[in-house]
Every structure is written in structure tokens, then in C-alpha cells.
Design a protein around this motif. Structure first.
Motif, mmCIF file in Angstrom:
data_model
loop_
_atom_site.group_PDB
_atom_site.id
_atom_site.type_symbol
_atom_site.label_atom_id
_atom_site.label_comp_id
_atom_site.label_asym_id
_atom_site.label_seq_id
_atom_site.Cartn_x
_atom_site.Cartn_y
_atom_site.Cartn_z
ATOM 1 N N TYR A 1 -1.581 3.709 -45.380
ATOM 2 C CA TYR A 1 -0.163 3.321 -46.510
ATOM 3 C C TYR A 1 0.264 1.831 -45.644
ATOM 4 N N LEU A 2 0.039 1.749 -44.230
ATOM 5 C CA LEU A 2 0.732 0.414 -43.868
ATOM 6 C C LEU A 2 -0.091 -0.673 -43.712
ATOM 7 N N SER A 3 -1.353 -0.311 -43.756
ATOM 8 C CA SER A 3 -2.432 -1.415 -43.849
ATOM 9 C C SER A 3 -2.260 -2.865 -44.425
ATOM 10 N N ALA A 4 -1.753 -2.372 -46.031
ATOM 11 C CA ALA A 4 -1.699 -3.642 -46.960
ATOM 12 C C ALA A 4 -0.332 -4.339 -46.458
ATOM 13 N N VAL A 5 0.448 -3.764 -45.592
ATOM 14 C CA VAL A 5 1.654 -4.948 -45.314
ATOM 15 C C VAL A 5 0.857 -6.185 -44.661
ATOM 16 N N GLU A 6 -0.350 -6.039 -44.263
ATOM 17 C CA GLU A 6 -0.909 -7.436 -43.473
ATOM 18 C C GLU A 6 -0.824 -8.230 -44.325
#
Length: 298
Positions: free
Chosen positions: A244-249
Motif C-alpha cells: 500500500y505504501l510503496s507508491a508513495v515513493e
């Protein structure tokens, strides 16, 4: 260590976004330091200052030494992150900031599938769609920016950054495991400690001279931004899934565009602006949690 308190996924996403902003500022500082004092000196002194920043809070917050299995995880992540850092900053010193950051955006896509394979996480349809939309923005940016960056080292720089991105994807998986077993201060401290020890071991080969005293403030800024980012990301990854958080990159590219223009006088083209819009759109898709029953295990 007791399990971290739960937090709404959107809050974890927002905290991770602030962590990426801090990390982007550190990237800009490290690019300048790599040009001024060399890659080895930049990484060595940033790590040593990071250890000095973290040792006090670590001793206050931690009761006793980490358990052996936790310590092994700290060391493993430090080694993986260290190699990723060296490859990335070597390439970053030879490419403009924005396209270099754009190349690293293969990492969130790799992370999605590593999270399914190694952590058993279910990958939501929204996460997949959002990452693909954002990655199409990356391709748009690379098409517009890399043709400007010409020179004999550009290809090697791009390959080094892609290698760093692959290692960083695995690093995100390790961070998810690490954040569930240790607090943010401990995570940040041991990452700096492992990297600093590795740099000191390599000193007989790579160390040439002390950096000039004028570089000290920028080294301190890089260390503070790095430590703060590590703590913020650790807090977020303890409370939300890596997939879920990976795309914040992807938000790092927006900061890289602004910092590259402001600090290094790197201009932006229309393709860069269009790509950034796709990145934002992809992140907005990912930030919305999928409804029950829409997640698919890979």
C-alpha cells in the motif's frame, strides 16, 4: 516490543509522504556533497553524524540490546540499504536530479510483488492500477529528460540507479519487517550504524583526506534529513502494508524537480510536467484503500 498502535491508512500514507520529502532533501544535499568531497566521504560522514544524532535517543528509548533475530534484521537491512545508497549516489553525481529519481520508481512496482511473495500480503487492485498509472508518468519523464543528459557516463549512471532501485525495493520489504519489531529510533540508529561500520572498514581502500570544514553544515543537514526520514518511514511501515505504501515513493519526483531547479539550475520540460501529473494521479488512486473483497493475493 509491543505491536505498534494502529493508525488509519491515510495517516500512514501522509506520514510516509513527509518522510519521502525529507529523503528528497537529503538526496539533493548528498548530490552536492558527492560533487564537492566525493561519494565515499559523503556517505561516511553522513553515517557517522547520523550515529551521533541517534545514539542518545536510542539509549533513552531502548531497554537493553536488540534480540539476536532483530539485530540480524538490522544488519541485513543496513547492508542492503548501504549498497543501494552507494550505487544511487554514484549515479546521481553523474545525472540530473529529476531523471535520476525517476529511474528509481521501478522500486515500488517491484515492492508490490515482493510484498506478495515474501510477506504474504494481498495486493489491492487499486495499488496495482495506481502504481501502473504513476509508472507511466515515469516513462513519460524519462523520455523527455534522459535525452538531454548525454555523456559517456550516463548509461552507466542509469544502470547503477536501476540496480540501486532493485535493492531499494527489497529494502522496503525489510523495513516493513523491521518496523514491526523495533521502534523508529532504533531502526534509524542501526541503519546508520551498519552503514557507518561498513564505510570505516572500507577506509583503507577509499579514504583519501578529511573533507573541508566548510562541508560540515551540509553533512549535518544530510544526516538530520536522513535520520528524520528513516523514523517517519519506519513509523508508517509499522502501521500499513508495504504494498500500500510503496507508491508513495513516486512523490519524490515532484520534490526532485523543485530541488533540482532551485539548487542545481536543472530545467523542466513539458513531458516532465505531464509525467508528474500522472504520478500524482497514481498516488491518489493508491491512497484510497480498496473495498473489502477487491484485494487479490499474488
Amino acid at each position: 516490543m509491543s505491536p505498534p498502535r494502529p493508525a488509519p491508512p491515510v495517516i500512514a500514507f501522509a506520514v510516509a509522504s513527509i518522510g519521502v520529502l525529507s529523503f528528497s532533501g537529503m538526496d539533493a544535499a548528498m548530490k552536492q556533497l558527492s560533487l564537492d568531497i566525493g561519494l565515499y566521504n559523503a556517505v561516511l560522514w553522513r553515517s557517522l553524524v547520523g550515529i551521533a544524532i541517534g545514539i542518545g535517543p536510542f539509549l533513552v528509548a531502548r531497554r537493553g540490546w536488540p534480540a539476536p533475530q532483530v539485530l540480524r534484521l538490522h544488519v541485513l537491512r543496513g547492508l542492503v540499504a548501504g549498497l543501494s545508497v552507494l550505487l544511487f549516489f554514484w549515479g546521481l553525481a553523474r545525472m540530473p536530479l529529476a531523471p535520476a529519481i525517476a529511474l528509481t520508481f521501478v522500486a515500488p512496482l517491484i515492492t508490490l510483488f515482493l510484498a506478495a511473495l515474501l510477506l504474504g500480503e494481498a495486493v489491492g487492485a487499486g495499488a496495482v492500477i495506481g502504481s501502473l498509472v504513476a509508472f507511466s508518468g515515469v516513462l513519460t519523464i524519462v523520455a523527455g529528460e534522459l535525452r538531454v543528459a548525454v555523456g559517456p557516463e550516463v548509461l552507466w549512471a542509469a544502470l547503477a540507479i536501476l540496480g540501486a532501485a532493485t535493492l531499494y525495493a527489497y529494502n522496503l520489504i525489510l523495513m516493513r519487517r523491521q518496523a514491526q519489531l523495533a521502534g523508529p529510533v532504533e531502526v534509524a540508529f542501526f541503519l546508520n550504524l551498519t552503514l557507518g561500520v561498513c564505510m570505516l572498514v572500507a577506509a583503507p581502500i577509499f579514504f583519501e583526506r578529511l573533507p573541508p570544514i566548510g562541508s560540515a553544515p551540509l553533512i549535518g543537514v544530510a544526516a538530520l534529513l536522513s535520520f528524520g526520514s528513516l523514523m517517519l518511514l519506519s513509523w508508517a511501515y509499522a502501521r500499513a502494508e508495504a504494498s500500500y505504501l510503496s507508491a508513495v515513493e513516486y512523490t519524490a519526483f515532484i520534490w526532485a524537480c523543485l530541488l533540482g531547479y532551485w539548487i542545481f539550475d536543472e530545467t523542466l520540460g513539458m513531458l516532465t510536467v505531464a509525467g508528474a501529473g500522472l504520478i500524482v494521479a497514481g498516488c491518489l488512486v493508491v491512497a484510497r484503500r480498496p473495498a473489502a473483497g477487491t484485494e487479490v493475493a499474488l
